[in-house]
Scaffold this motif. Structure first.
Motif, PDB file in Angstrom:
ATOM      1  N   PRO A   1       0.818  -1.230   0.000  1.00  0.00           N
ATOM      2  CA  PRO A   1       0.000   0.000   0.000  1.00  0.00           C
ATOM      3  C   PRO A   1       0.846   1.272   0.000  1.00  0.00           C
ATOM      4  O   PRO A   1       1.993   1.278   0.454  1.00  0.00           O
ATOM      5  N   ILE A   2       0.270   2.334  -0.511  1.00  0.00           N
ATOM      6  CA  ILE A   2       0.920   3.642  -0.538  1.00  0.00           C
ATOM      7  C   ILE A   2       0.951   4.204   0.882  1.00  0.00           C
ATOM      8  O   ILE A   2      -0.074   4.271   1.551  1.00  0.00           O
ATOM      9  N   THR A   3       2.134   4.607   1.341  1.00  0.00           N
ATOM     10  CA  THR A   3       2.257   5.171   2.685  1.00  0.00           C
ATOM     11  C   THR A   3       2.487   6.681   2.670  1.00  0.00           C
ATOM     12  O   THR A   3       2.290   7.342   3.684  1.00  0.00           O
ATOM     13  N   GLU A   4       2.899   7.196   1.511  1.00  0.00           N
ATOM     14  CA  GLU A   4       3.149   8.642   1.426  1.00  0.00           C
ATOM     15  C   GLU A   4       3.024   9.098  -0.025  1.00  0.00           C
ATOM     16  O   GLU A   4       3.392   8.358  -0.939  1.00  0.00           O
ATOM     17  N   ILE A   5       2.523  10.293  -0.209  1.00  0.00           N
ATOM     18  CA  ILE A   5       2.457  10.927  -1.526  1.00  0.00           C
ATOM     19  C   ILE A   5       3.182  12.260  -1.414  1.00  0.00           C
ATOM     20  O   ILE A   5       2.932  13.038  -0.493  1.00  0.00           O
ATOM     21  N   ARG A   6       4.076  12.509  -2.370  1.00  0.00           N
ATOM     22  CA  ARG A   6       4.812  13.787  -2.399  1.00  0.00           C
ATOM     23  C   ARG A   6       4.577  14.436  -3.762  1.00  0.00           C
ATOM     24  O   ARG A   6       4.882  13.840  -4.798  1.00  0.00           O
ATOM     25  N   ILE A   7       4.066  15.648  -3.737  1.00  0.00           N
ATOM     26  CA  ILE A   7       3.829  16.381  -4.981  1.00  0.00           C
ATOM     27  C   ILE A   7       4.642  17.668  -4.918  1.00  0.00           C
ATOM     28  O   ILE A   7       4.502  18.449  -3.974  1.00  0.00           O
TER      29      ILE A   7
END
Length: 184
Positions: free
Chosen positions: A90-96
Protein backbone atom coordinates in the motif's frame (compact mmCIF):
# COMPACT_ATOMS: atom_id res chain seq x y z
CA UNK A 1 -20.82 -51.23 -18.65
CA UNK A 2 -23.04 -48.12 -18.65
CA UNK A 3 -22.46 -47.62 -14.91
CA UNK A 4 -18.68 -47.83 -15.34
CA UNK A 5 -18.75 -45.22 -18.12
CA UNK A 6 -20.97 -42.97 -16.03
CA UNK A 7 -18.65 -43.26 -13.03
CA UNK A 8 -15.62 -42.65 -15.24
CA UNK A 9 -17.25 -39.61 -16.85
CA UNK A 10 -18.22 -38.01 -13.53
CA UNK A 11 -14.81 -38.82 -12.03
CA UNK A 12 -13.08 -37.07 -14.91
CA UNK A 13 -15.50 -34.14 -14.63
CA UNK A 14 -14.82 -33.84 -10.89
CA UNK A 15 -11.05 -34.00 -11.37
CA UNK A 16 -11.22 -31.38 -14.10
CA UNK A 17 -13.26 -29.03 -11.95
CA UNK A 18 -11.07 -29.59 -8.89
CA UNK A 19 -8.17 -28.05 -10.81
CA UNK A 20 -10.15 -24.82 -11.20
CA UNK A 21 -10.79 -24.00 -7.54
CA UNK A 22 -9.46 -20.61 -6.49
CA UNK A 23 -6.49 -20.00 -4.25
CA UNK A 24 -7.35 -19.19 -0.63
CA UNK A 25 -5.09 -16.13 -0.83
CA UNK A 26 -6.49 -13.08 -2.67
CA UNK A 27 -4.50 -11.88 -5.67
CA UNK A 28 -2.68 -8.54 -5.37
CA UNK A 29 -0.65 -6.40 -7.75
CA UNK A 30 2.30 -4.05 -7.76
CA UNK A 31 3.43 -1.36 -10.22
CA UNK A 32 6.76 0.09 -11.30
CA UNK A 33 5.71 3.31 -13.07
CA UNK A 34 2.97 5.91 -13.14
CA UNK A 35 1.70 7.90 -16.09
CA UNK A 36 0.45 11.45 -15.47
CA UNK A 37 -1.97 13.16 -17.81
CA UNK A 38 -3.50 16.62 -17.68
CA UNK A 39 -6.61 17.67 -19.52
CA UNK A 40 -4.97 20.91 -20.67
CA UNK A 41 -1.39 22.17 -20.85
CA UNK A 42 -2.46 25.82 -20.85
CA UNK A 43 -4.57 26.90 -17.90
CA UNK A 44 -6.28 30.25 -17.52
CA UNK A 45 -5.49 31.93 -14.20
CA UNK A 46 -8.24 31.02 -11.75
CA UNK A 47 -9.13 27.69 -13.42
CA UNK A 48 -8.50 24.30 -11.84
CA UNK A 49 -5.74 22.02 -13.06
CA UNK A 50 -6.72 18.34 -13.14
CA UNK A 51 -4.28 15.43 -13.14
CA UNK A 52 -5.14 11.86 -14.06
CA UNK A 53 -2.71 9.23 -12.81
CA UNK A 54 -2.62 5.57 -13.75
CA UNK A 55 -0.22 2.77 -12.95
CA UNK A 56 1.89 1.00 -15.54
CA UNK A 57 4.38 -1.88 -15.65
CA UNK A 58 2.13 -3.89 -13.38
CA UNK A 59 3.00 -7.29 -11.98
CA UNK A 60 0.36 -9.63 -10.64
CA UNK A 61 1.14 -11.87 -7.73
CA UNK A 62 -0.47 -15.25 -8.38
CA UNK A 63 0.44 -18.86 -7.83
CA UNK A 64 -0.35 -22.03 -9.65
CA UNK A 65 -3.02 -24.05 -7.87
CA UNK A 66 -1.77 -27.17 -6.11
CA UNK A 67 -4.42 -29.86 -5.91
CA UNK A 68 -4.76 -33.60 -5.63
CA UNK A 69 -5.75 -33.87 -9.27
CA UNK A 70 -3.44 -34.82 -12.08
CA UNK A 71 -4.56 -31.64 -13.83
CA UNK A 72 -2.84 -28.39 -12.85
CA UNK A 73 -4.63 -25.19 -13.63
CA UNK A 74 -4.13 -21.49 -13.20
CA UNK A 75 -6.88 -19.31 -11.74
CA UNK A 76 -10.23 -20.12 -13.32
CA UNK A 77 -12.47 -17.50 -14.87
CA UNK A 78 -14.89 -17.67 -11.94
CA UNK A 79 -12.13 -16.68 -9.53
CA UNK A 80 -11.21 -13.08 -8.76
CA UNK A 81 -9.28 -11.23 -11.44
CA UNK A 82 -5.54 -10.80 -10.83
CA UNK A 83 -4.96 -7.74 -8.68
CA UNK A 84 -8.60 -7.48 -7.65
CA UNK A 85 -7.70 -7.34 -3.96
CA UNK A 86 -5.57 -4.20 -4.46
CA UNK A 87 -1.97 -3.28 -3.91
CA UNK A 88 0.48 -5.74 -2.38
CA UNK A 89 2.43 -2.79 -0.95
CA UNK A 90 0.00 0.00 0.00
CA UNK A 91 0.92 3.64 -0.54
CA UNK A 92 2.26 5.17 2.69
CA UNK A 93 3.15 8.64 1.43
CA UNK A 94 2.46 10.93 -1.53
CA UNK A 95 4.81 13.79 -2.40
CA UNK A 96 3.83 16.38 -4.98
CA UNK A 97 6.34 19.05 -5.98
CA UNK A 98 7.01 21.51 -8.81
CA UNK A 99 10.17 22.46 -10.67
CA UNK A 100 9.47 26.21 -10.16
CA UNK A 101 8.38 28.48 -7.32
CA UNK A 102 4.61 28.31 -6.94
CA UNK A 103 4.21 31.02 -4.30
CA UNK A 104 6.25 32.40 -1.39
CA UNK A 105 5.46 29.42 0.86
CA UNK A 106 5.75 26.73 -1.84
CA UNK A 107 9.15 27.20 -3.45
CA UNK A 108 10.76 24.93 -6.05
CA UNK A 109 10.95 21.33 -4.78
CA UNK A 110 8.80 21.91 -1.69
CA UNK A 111 5.67 19.88 -1.09
CA UNK A 112 2.44 21.12 -2.65
CA UNK A 113 0.31 18.51 -0.87
CA UNK A 114 -1.68 21.15 1.00
CA UNK A 115 -2.75 22.77 -2.31
CA UNK A 116 -3.72 19.61 -4.19
CA UNK A 117 -6.51 17.19 -3.32
CA UNK A 118 -7.73 13.89 -4.65
CA UNK A 119 -11.08 13.94 -6.45
CA UNK A 120 -12.98 10.75 -5.61
CA UNK A 121 -16.20 10.86 -7.66
CA UNK A 122 -16.76 14.54 -6.85
CA UNK A 123 -15.59 14.38 -3.23
CA UNK A 124 -12.46 16.41 -2.46
CA UNK A 125 -10.10 14.40 -0.24
CA UNK A 126 -7.00 16.13 1.15
CA UNK A 127 -3.69 14.30 0.91
CA UNK A 128 -3.43 13.28 4.56
CA UNK A 129 -2.94 10.13 6.59
CA UNK A 130 -6.67 9.38 6.32
CA UNK A 131 -6.34 9.20 2.52
CA UNK A 132 -3.25 7.03 2.77
CA UNK A 133 -5.01 4.65 5.17
CA UNK A 134 -8.04 4.28 2.93
CA UNK A 135 -8.61 1.66 0.28
CA UNK A 136 -9.25 4.08 -2.61
CA UNK A 137 -5.63 4.57 -3.68
CA UNK A 138 -5.19 2.44 -6.81
CA UNK A 139 -7.80 0.02 -5.45
CA UNK A 140 -7.75 -1.94 -8.71
CA UNK A 141 -4.92 -2.39 -11.21
CA UNK A 142 -6.84 -0.49 -13.88
CA UNK A 143 -8.13 2.29 -11.67
CA UNK A 144 -7.28 5.93 -12.27
CA UNK A 145 -6.59 8.57 -9.64
CA UNK A 146 -7.66 12.16 -10.14
CA UNK A 147 -5.94 15.04 -8.40
CA UNK A 148 -7.00 18.69 -8.59
CA UNK A 149 -5.11 21.95 -8.02
CA UNK A 150 -7.56 24.82 -7.52
CA UNK A 151 -5.00 27.60 -7.08
CA UNK A 152 -2.97 29.46 -9.67
CA UNK A 153 0.75 30.10 -9.15
CA UNK A 154 1.85 33.52 -8.03
CA UNK A 155 5.61 33.56 -8.71
CA UNK A 156 6.18 31.49 -11.87
CA UNK A 157 3.58 30.71 -14.53
CA UNK A 158 5.25 27.58 -15.98
CA UNK A 159 5.45 24.34 -13.96
CA UNK A 160 6.19 20.65 -14.32
CA UNK A 161 4.78 18.65 -11.42
CA UNK A 162 6.30 15.53 -9.92
CA UNK A 163 4.12 12.95 -8.17
CA UNK A 164 5.96 10.45 -6.00
CA UNK A 165 4.26 7.49 -4.32
CA UNK A 166 6.09 5.79 -1.44
CA UNK A 167 5.04 2.16 -0.89
CA UNK A 168 4.99 0.19 2.37
CA UNK A 169 8.01 -1.85 1.23
CA UNK A 170 10.10 1.37 1.02
CA UNK A 171 10.17 1.58 -2.78
CA UNK A 172 9.00 4.74 -4.49
CA UNK A 173 7.49 5.35 -7.90
CA UNK A 174 7.43 8.81 -9.42
CA UNK A 175 6.39 10.52 -12.61
CA UNK A 176 6.40 13.97 -14.18
CA UNK A 177 3.56 15.88 -15.74
CA UNK A 178 3.95 17.69 -18.98
CA UNK A 179 4.87 21.36 -18.74
CA UNK A 180 1.86 23.41 -17.63
CA UNK A 181 1.56 27.11 -18.42
CA UNK A 182 -0.89 29.49 -16.75
CA UNK A 183 -2.05 32.25 -19.06
CA UNK A 184 -3.89 35.48 -18.16
Amino acid sequence: MFNKLTVLFFSYLFLSLAGCWCQPEPPHYDFAEIDIFTYENEITYGDSLQFQIETSQQTFLAQQLQSITPINSAMATSCPEPGEEGLKYPITEIRITSNHDFDSTHLKGQLLNDLIYMDNFGTAIPITDSLLNSSILFYHPYSLMHFVLNQSPILDSTHTFQFEFIKSNGNSVSGLSEEIVWIP
